[in-house]
Scaffold this motif. Structure first.
Motif, PDB file in Angstrom:
ATOM      1  N   ALA A   1       0.838  -1.203   0.000  1.00  0.00           N
ATOM      2  CA  ALA A   1       0.000   0.000   0.000  1.00  0.00           C
ATOM      3  C   ALA A   1       0.874   1.254   0.000  1.00  0.00           C
ATOM      4  O   ALA A   1       0.547   2.272  -0.632  1.00  0.00           O
ATOM      5  CB  ALA A   1      -0.928   0.003   1.206  1.00  0.00           C
ATOM      6  N   GLY A   2       1.991   1.171   0.730  1.00  0.00           N
ATOM      7  CA  GLY A   2       2.911   2.297   0.758  1.00  0.00           C
ATOM      8  C   GLY A   2       3.510   2.568  -0.614  1.00  0.00           C
ATOM      9  O   GLY A   2       3.638   3.719  -1.046  1.00  0.00           O
ATOM     10  N   THR A   3       3.868   1.491  -1.319  1.00  0.00           N
ATOM     11  CA  THR A   3       4.415   1.632  -2.665  1.00  0.00           C
ATOM     12  C   THR A   3       3.402   2.257  -3.616  1.00  0.00           C
ATOM     13  O   THR A   3       3.728   3.131  -4.420  1.00  0.00           O
ATOM     14  CB  THR A   3       4.858   0.262  -3.202  1.00  0.00           C
ATOM     15  OG1 THR A   3       5.846  -0.297  -2.326  1.00  0.00           O
ATOM     16  CG2 THR A   3       5.441   0.387  -4.601  1.00  0.00           C
ATOM     17  N   GLU A   4       2.147   1.822  -3.511  1.00  0.00           N
ATOM     18  CA  GLU A   4       1.089   2.386  -4.349  1.00  0.00           C
ATOM     19  C   GLU A   4       0.864   3.860  -4.020  1.00  0.00           C
ATOM     20  O   GLU A   4       0.646   4.687  -4.920  1.00  0.00           O
ATOM     21  CB  GLU A   4      -0.208   1.605  -4.148  1.00  0.00           C
ATOM     22  CG  GLU A   4      -1.424   2.159  -4.889  1.00  0.00           C
ATOM     23  CD  GLU A   4      -1.236   2.181  -6.394  1.00  0.00           C
ATOM     24  OE1 GLU A   4      -1.923   2.987  -7.060  1.00  0.00           O
ATOM     25  OE2 GLU A   4      -0.398   1.408  -6.913  1.00  0.00           O
ATOM     26  N   LEU A   5       0.912   4.189  -2.733  1.00  0.00           N
ATOM     27  CA  LEU A   5       0.737   5.586  -2.329  1.00  0.00           C
ATOM     28  C   LEU A   5       1.843   6.455  -2.922  1.00  0.00           C
ATOM     29  O   LEU A   5       1.579   7.566  -3.408  1.00  0.00           O
ATOM     30  CB  LEU A   5       0.744   5.696  -0.801  1.00  0.00           C
ATOM     31  CG  LEU A   5       0.617   7.115  -0.224  1.00  0.00           C
ATOM     32  CD1 LEU A   5      -0.702   7.755  -0.652  1.00  0.00           C
ATOM     33  CD2 LEU A   5       0.732   7.089   1.296  1.00  0.00           C
TER      34      LEU A   5
END
Length: 232
Positions: free
Chosen positions: A192-196
């Motif tokens: 999720a952090g990478t997508e953010l």
């Protein structure tokens, strides 16, 4: 109005018409003076070019600003909600006198020390000393008071284009510098952090994103964005 090829009024309007406060004191023969010749003339010069100047008449009548530290000047600017401050002093010293009949014509020579500040980020935009401003001008008078006034006004008149141009130019550059913000997001999964991060990079005005850390569900990134341009 063009100064050195730049439309000062257009740039001033584009950056949001910041409020300007002038804290320039008079110093005569090495001593602070209760006069405000230089400050009043500098204010007039900016006003004549369509730039908003905050009244400083209620703040000072004694020349005390010449003793203020940078921190104190900026604190005062924040208190009165100024966005740009021009501080410094105009120094006028007796030069000579020439007897003319029953009178003595008095001559003074002035110099101007100027600093311009961006109050919001406490940045010194520029600093300059204009030496021997009265070269080539007859600013003499029969009395000391008129001779000083003539000398200081002539000094400001000659340096005014540079003061206005440098103030607007550097303020424009300051508010449009890229700014870096640190974001810390807690309780976020790695994917999720990478997508953010990917989504943040797509935001208009984002120049760069750097991941600084990811540990125990806490993501920390630095985001560099373009300057704000107009004031809010």
């Amino acid at each position: 109005m063009l100064l050195n090829g730049i439309d000062v009024n257009q740039v001033y309007d584009w950056i949001g018409k910041p409020r300007l406060l002038v804290l320039v004191t008079d110093e005569i023969n090495g001593k602070a003076s209760g006069t405000n010749y230089a400050r009043n003339r500098i204010e007039d010069v900016f006003i004549s070019r369509g730039i908003r100047v905050m009244s400083s008449e209620l703040l000072d009548h004694t020349g005390i600003f010449a003793t203020y530290s940078a921190d104190k000047i900026l604190a005062l600017g924040q208190k009165v909600r100024a966005e740009v401050i021009i501080s410094g002093k105009c120094v006028s010293d007796f030069s000579r006198e020439i007897p003319i009949g029953d009178f003595k014509q008095r001559f003074y020579t002035s110099s101007l020390q100027i600093q311009t500040w961006n109050v919001s980020n406490k940045e010194l935009l520029f600093s300059k000393t204009f030496m021997d401003c009265n070269r080539g001008s007859d600013v003499s008078a029969v009395g000391d008071a008129d001779a000083v006034k003539n000398s200081m006004k002539d000094c400001v008149e000659k340096t005014a284009p540079d003061i206005v141009f440098e103030t607007v130019k550097h303020w424009h550059a300051s508010v449009n510098k890229p700014k870096t913000y640190t974001l810390s997001i807690r309780n976020i999964e790695h994917d999720a952090g990478t997508e953010l991060e990917t989504q943040i990079k797509k935001i208009k005005g984002v120049h760069q994103l750097i991941r600084r850390a990811y540990q125990s569900g806490v993501l920390e990134v630095e985001v560099e964005v373009e300057g704000g341009g107009r004031n809010s």
